[in-house]
Design a protein around this motif. Structure first.
Motif, short mmCIF file in Angstrom:
data_model
loop_
_atom_site.label_atom_id
_atom_site.label_comp_id
_atom_site.label_asym_id
_atom_site.label_seq_id
_atom_site.Cartn_x
_atom_site.Cartn_y
_atom_site.Cartn_z
N VAL A 54 0.84 -1.18 0.00
CA VAL A 54 0.00 0.00 0.00
C VAL A 54 0.88 1.24 0.00
N ASP A 55 0.49 2.23 -0.79
CA ASP A 55 1.11 3.55 -0.77
C ASP A 55 0.11 4.53 -0.15
N TYR A 56 0.59 5.31 0.84
CA TYR A 56 -0.22 6.40 1.39
C TYR A 56 0.17 7.68 0.64
N GLU A 57 -0.75 8.25 -0.08
CA GLU A 57 -0.44 9.37 -0.95
C GLU A 57 -0.91 10.69 -0.32
N THR A 58 -0.01 11.66 -0.31
CA THR A 58 -0.31 13.00 0.19
C THR A 58 0.17 14.01 -0.84
N ASN A 59 0.10 15.29 -0.47
CA ASN A 59 0.66 16.33 -1.34
C ASN A 59 2.16 16.45 -1.16
N GLU A 60 2.68 15.76 -0.15
CA GLU A 60 4.11 15.80 0.11
C GLU A 60 4.82 14.80 -0.81
N SER A 61 6.10 14.61 -0.55
CA SER A 61 6.87 13.65 -1.34
C SER A 61 6.37 12.23 -1.09
N ALA A 62 6.60 11.37 -2.05
CA ALA A 62 6.11 9.99 -1.97
C ALA A 62 6.79 9.24 -0.83
N GLN A 63 6.03 8.37 -0.16
CA GLN A 63 6.56 7.53 0.90
C GLN A 63 6.82 6.13 0.36
N PRO A 64 7.74 5.38 0.99
CA PRO A 64 8.00 4.01 0.52
C PRO A 64 6.75 3.15 0.62
N SER A 65 6.59 2.25 -0.32
CA SER A 65 5.45 1.33 -0.28
C SER A 65 5.55 0.44 0.94
N LYS A 66 4.41 0.17 1.57
CA LYS A 66 4.37 -0.65 2.78
C LYS A 66 3.81 -2.02 2.43
N TYR A 67 4.56 -3.06 2.84
CA TYR A 67 4.10 -4.43 2.60
C TYR A 67 2.86 -4.71 3.43
N VAL A 68 1.83 -5.31 2.79
CA VAL A 68 0.58 -5.61 3.47
C VAL A 68 0.42 -7.10 3.71
N GLY A 69 0.67 -7.91 2.67
CA GLY A 69 0.48 -9.34 2.85
C GLY A 69 0.68 -10.13 1.57
N LEU A 70 0.36 -11.42 1.64
CA LEU A 70 0.59 -12.37 0.56
C LEU A 70 -0.73 -12.96 0.10
N ALA A 71 -0.89 -13.10 -1.20
CA ALA A 71 -2.08 -13.75 -1.76
C ALA A 71 -1.64 -14.89 -2.67
N LEU A 72 -2.31 -16.03 -2.54
CA LEU A 72 -2.08 -17.16 -3.43
C LEU A 72 -3.20 -17.28 -4.47
N VAL A 73 -4.33 -16.66 -4.18
CA VAL A 73 -5.42 -16.57 -5.16
C VAL A 73 -5.49 -15.13 -5.63
N GLU A 74 -6.30 -14.86 -6.63
CA GLU A 74 -6.36 -13.52 -7.20
C GLU A 74 -7.34 -12.63 -6.43
N ALA A 75 -7.14 -12.61 -5.13
CA ALA A 75 -7.96 -11.77 -4.25
C ALA A 75 -7.23 -11.61 -2.93
N TYR A 76 -7.46 -10.46 -2.30
CA TYR A 76 -6.88 -10.21 -0.98
C TYR A 76 -7.86 -9.35 -0.19
N TYR A 77 -8.06 -9.70 1.08
CA TYR A 77 -8.95 -8.91 1.93
C TYR A 77 -8.12 -8.06 2.89
N VAL A 78 -8.30 -6.76 2.79
CA VAL A 78 -7.64 -5.81 3.68
C VAL A 78 -8.59 -5.53 4.84
N SER A 79 -8.14 -5.80 6.05
CA SER A 79 -9.00 -5.66 7.21
C SER A 79 -8.56 -4.50 8.09
N GLU A 80 -9.38 -3.48 8.19
CA GLU A 80 -9.18 -2.34 9.08
C GLU A 80 -7.77 -1.75 8.98
N LEU A 81 -7.40 -1.43 7.77
CA LEU A 81 -6.12 -0.76 7.53
C LEU A 81 -6.19 0.67 8.07
N LEU A 82 -5.24 1.03 8.92
CA LEU A 82 -5.22 2.37 9.50
C LEU A 82 -4.74 3.37 8.46
N VAL A 83 -5.55 4.41 8.26
CA VAL A 83 -5.20 5.49 7.33
C VAL A 83 -5.07 6.76 8.17
#
Length: 703
Positions: free
Chosen positions: A638-667
């Protein structure tokens, strides 16, 4: 603690008696309306509502009959994604014509850390990595229908091991259930078809049938029809599938464990693929059972309870005693509850105790599986748990995790036990930074002068017909410590077996290397390409090409030596990060991001008074055209995008099927949008750069 005591010391018959007495006692004292322990409501779980994907069993005949599982939100995530391969060919999955090894899970009741399909945060979660010592893995629990979590299926299938679920009826409640599903032949066949349908949909290979109840004699013909029909439907739906009968109820309807194949249980054996015999057999029972089985003696699996509850040889650290008897009589084995090592916290630690225990199995029984068999072949030695996670030498996660689906091909590391004869200790290291995944093979010890040390890594069956094989491996080393790969090729000429040894040497002084190792190997090859990573300079990637004559690659060993034999220090320390073998220099060609369709479902934003938001959603993706099966897995960032400079991408998880459920990701406050990136992995270990990967951008709600 009490449960562990009971499991260790009390036989199955005693447990059943205790359970039945307990239930009778409770009902005799309290009013009929009062609930027992098993009736206490569990926390609400509605499988139809979006939530973190989990694996779970089917507990009622009604749910099995009505196919409620297929309506679950979790159904899509529970599908295994790794097909079973055997003899190097997908679809060639028949059991070998030799004695075999079944391993029956039964670890702490099942569905523990392994139920979290997308992984958990317990780096010490239970795992198995000695897949090369078994043929069939059974996922067992005391629920009516035990569905193997996909992580076990993925890990086992990768190593050529079949996976079975369990259908069990037991105790007094089980007898009521048995009477219901054995009402008529038609009803029994319907339930058999429901079980087959689940195995097909979820991608596993068959069933263990455990009828631990007594039955009215008139139900026995219907039970035989149930077992027979399930076997036939499974065979027609899943080639190479297996249905195993457990030695429980007899042909006269009595719950009486025979501990051998005889007239009382053979009618069930005759209509399925094998029998898992109870554990309390005597020394001559394997021989007697083999005689009854005739040409099907390998379908007789003599049970061994690793906890030692009345089992021949007492299990535990003398499990090999029973295996030696079975090997002598040339019948198969069924190992029950190898999780004993984990559950009883055998010293000094699980990793060491597990390796020591399976080493007893290997020395008695021998190796059942060989790999690599097909190309491309890739292993980063990941066991499916760790304390960090790396991609291409760069750490993307610095936290404990577990996910057996991430398990790579496991090395055949022989257990040395720290013996004095081993100058170098070779072990899977989870603490030191990895090149890929969460583990690596670390070699540590002492090497004097021009001495060298070899350690078996893989025992394979790659057939080569004068075509080039490209080997790539990553190394991190201290001082003058270096690693090469010692390859063994085997060929036959007029039934005479010939062996050729080839050393893929480490980079360094070519003349010195040739002088040292040419007398010891048929061929010594220096690496054609050597490179250091720009962002992880401690890793060195070496690439060499071998073009053997028509032969079979049967062995891969690590060869540890010093690049400077005159070095003043005898300390040796090096790390092997991964091994890749390909038939050519062609790397994976990843589709452009525009060639993927990515969408969101079940979007749910929540806010708190401090201005923080949480986001839950299901991300789904697919290729607009083409074959996505060439991709082994997907990393989610996940990338958190702002008006500032870009932040490094944050690893969220692994999927073995073509779907992933993100649960209560803090923004956090100030974020304008979030972008999810799906990074595909090729089966050869290649991965797509994040900048080129498909993505999904969502504007933060309320802005």
């Amino acid at each position: 603690m009490l449960n562990l005591f009971l499991r260790t010391y009390i036989h199955r018959q005693t447990l059943i008696s205790i359970r039945n007495f307990y239930n009778s006692f409770i009902h005799s004292i309290f009013s009929p309306e009062m609930t027992t322990i098993d009736d206490v409501p569990q926390p609400d779980f509605d499988p139809n509502l979006p939530s973190t994907p989990v694996s779970y069993p089917i507990k009622t005949l009604q749910d099995l009959k009505l196919r409620t599982y297929f309506n679950s939100f979790h159904f899509q995530f529970n599908k295994a994604s790794v097909p079973l391969t055997h003899s190097g060919v997908v679809g060639d999955v028949s059991l070998p014509n030799r004695r075999r090894m079944i391993v029956c899970h039964d670890m702490a009741g099942g569905y523990t850390d392994d139920k979290w399909i997308q992984g958990g945060d317990n780096a010490d979660a239970y795992a198995i990595w000695h897949w090369y010592l078994m043929d069939v893995f059974i996922y067992f629990s005391h629920n009516l229908v035990t569905l193997p979590p996909p992580c076990w299926v993925n890990a086992a299938h990768k190593h050529g091991v079949k996976v079975l679920g369990t259908f069990i009826v037991e105790w007094d409640d089980g007898r009521v259930i048995a009477e219901q599903f054995l009402e008529t032949n038609a009803v029994a066949k319907m339930y058999a078809e429901r079980l087959s349908e689940l195995a097909v949909a979820l991608g596993f290979d068959g069933w263990l049938i455990n009828m631990e109840v007594s039955l009215n004699i008139e139900k026995i013909p219907i039970l035989k029809e149930f077992v027979s029909h399930l076997t036939q439907v499974m065979h027609s739906s899943v080639p190479g599938s297996v249905v195993i009968w457990y030695d429980s109820v007899t042909i006269d309807g009595q719950l009486s464990w025979q501990n051998q194949l005889n007239d009382s249980n053979k009618p069930f054996f005759d209509v399925c693929d094998g029998i898992f015999l109870n554990y309390s057999w005597q020394e001559d029972y394997p021989r007697l059972s083999a005689a009854v089985a005739g040409n099907r003696k390998y379908d007789v699996y003599m049970g061994i309870d690793v906890f030692g509850r009345g089992t021949y040889g007492d299990g535990q650290w003398t499990t090999n005693v029973a295996l030696d008897v079975l090997k002598k009589d040339d019948v198969s084995a069924a190992m029950f509850a190898p999780g004993w090592v984990y559950e009883t916290k055998q010293p000094p630690d699980f990793q060491t105790a597990q390796n020591r225990w399976w080493n007893l199995v290997e020395k008695s029984w021998g190796i059942s599986q060989s790999y690599p068999k097909v190309l491309p072949f890739y292993s980063n030695f990941d066991q499916g748990h760790g304390y960090h996670l790396a991609v291409g030498g760069n750490q993307v996660l610095d936290a404990p995790w577990n996910n057996l689906s991430n398990q790579s091909f496991q090395p055949y590391l022989e257990f040395s036990g720290g013996t004095a004869s081993e100058t170098i200790q070779a072990f899977i290291d989870f603490k030191e930074a990895s090149y890929s995944g969460g583990g690596n093979i670390t070699f540590k010890g002492v090497l004097e002068g021009d001495a060298y040390f070899t350690k078996r890594i893989f025992q394979g069956e790659i057939h080569s017909r004068n075509s080039p094989l490209r080997f790539t491996f990553s190394v991190k080393a201290e001082g003058s410590s270096v690693i090469g790969l010692s390859l063994e090729f085997t060929s036959k000429n007029d039934d005479v077996e010939n062996k050729t040894s080839i050393l893929l040497a480490s980079w360094g002084d070519a003349l010195l290397t040739m002088e040292r190792f040419s007398p010891k190997f048929s061929t010594v090859i220096m690496p054609q390409h050597v490179k250091k990573l720009e962002t992880a300079t401690e890793w060195i990637i070496q690439e060499s090409t071998v073009t053997p004559e028509e032969s079979t690659l049967t062995g891969i060993h690590a060869l540890c030596y010093k690049s400077d034999p005159k070095s003043a220090s005898s300390e040796y320390h090096s790390v092997l990060g991964h091994i890749s073998i390909q038939a050519s220099a062609n790397n994976t060609v990843f589709p452009r991001a525009s060639e993927w369709h990515v969408e969101s479902q079940n979007l749910n934003w929540k806010s708190d008074p401090q201005g923080n938001k949480t986001l839950s959603l299901r991300i789904m993706w697919k290729l607009n055209s083409g074959d996505a099966s060439v991709f082994s897995k997907y990393n989610i960032y996940v990338d958190y995008e702002t008006n500032e400079s870009a932040q490094p991408s944050k690893y969220v998880g692994l999927a073995l099927v073509e779907a992933y459920y993100v649960s209560e990701l803090l923004v956090p406050p100030g974020i304008l949008s979030v972008k999810f990136i799906i990074q595909a992995y090729g089966i050869n270990g290649d991965f797509q750069e994040l900048a080129d990967s498909p993505s999904l951008r969502l504007r933060v709600e309320g802005l």
